[in-house]
Design a protein around this motif. Structure first.
Motif: not given
Length: 274
Positions: A143-168
């Motif tokens: 029941g949490l507030a739903l982010p806008s589609a634009a925010e969801a797309h942007g944050r998904l892209d950011g998450l994807s970038g972190l995974i692809i970049a890898g890290g420790s």
């Protein structure tokens, strides 16, 4: 994920939050206990299969289809009512997740699209793509507030970038963030919870923490209960260090309980009781 700060490796930075290092260590010990069991050396495929079944049951329970394990074993047709379709989707996702490990680190968005396609097979017109502005989301148990589609797309892209970049970052941290982001964003029009938990499984297996997929976090999430699950998620969404740390700890406890479940299966096999 504003809590991660502007560091070169924001996921790794979460590892310094209070209590997170302890959760990481506790998870590692729990996983090591399963892999050190003598039954794992001879019958690991059976443990993996049983963990997959129990994990799917747990994930479906969190999405409202709380069936007994024996009922899941007995059934072969999951095309009936909504609960049956939810259970079928969870089973398909568990089977599919193992086929996507090699793709995840190169193209996580492609994997997420595939997971949604597999889960939402009965919604052909809207599967496999993030929701657009104005499209409804069928996820009544969150029941949490739903982010806008634009925010969801942007944050998904950011998450994807972190995974692809890898890290420790420890596997627990990455898995918890992937899981939490997908639940918070609900980027698809349906089945977001099932997809989020399948993605968590992919991270845990692909990271090498649980390479044989015998520590089903979904079992632990279900055992801890939906109320605790949603409460921990609210902490993550709050963006506070305490809330994010509590969500990571919650996910860690779920993995430990999944490991305990498979240890019990190992013991049963050893006694000849299963």
């Amino acid at each position: 994920m504003s809590t991660t700060g502007a560091t070169a490796d924001p996921l790794a930075a979460l590892g310094s939050l209070p209590g997170v290092a302890d959760s990481v260590e506790s998870v590692r010990k729990a996983v090591d206990r399963v892999y050190g069991h003598r039954v794992m050396r001879r019958r690991s495929n059976e443990i993996t299969s049983e963990a997959a079944l129990r994990g799917a049951r747990g994930s479906a329970a969190l999405s409202g289809a709380d069936w007994a394990l024996e009922e899941v074993r007995r059934r072969s047709d999951f095309s009936g009512d909504a609960d049956a379709r939810t259970m079928g989707a969870a089973l398909r996702l568990t089977a599919e997740a193992g086929q996507l490990l090699s793709i995840w680190r190169q193209s996580p968005l492609r994997v997420l699209a595939r997971l949604h396609l597999v889960a939402a097979a009965d919604k052909a017109e809207r599967v496999g793509r993030p929701r657009q502005e104005g499209e409804p989301v069928d996820e009544p148990l969150i029941g949490l507030a739903l982010p806008s589609a634009a925010e969801a797309h942007g944050r998904l892209d950011g998450l994807s970038g972190l995974i692809i970049a890898g890290g420790s970052a420890p596997a627990l941290v990455t898995a918890a963030v992937v899981h939490g982001e997908l639940l918070a964003l609900r980027p698809f029009t349906s089945h977001n919870g099932l997809v989020a938990r399948a993605a968590e499984r992919i991270v845990l297996v692909g990271s090498g923490l649980d390479p044989k997929s015998v520590c089903p976090a979904e079992v632990g999430h279900a055992e801890l209960g939906r109320e605790a699950y949603i409460g921990a998620l609210e902490g993550y969404v709050s963006g506070t260090p305490e809330g994010v740390a509590a969500w990571i700890a919650h996910c860690g406890r779920a993995i430990e309980l999944g490991a305990r479940e498979s240890t019990a299966v190992c013991e049963a096999l050893q006694r000849g009781a299963a």
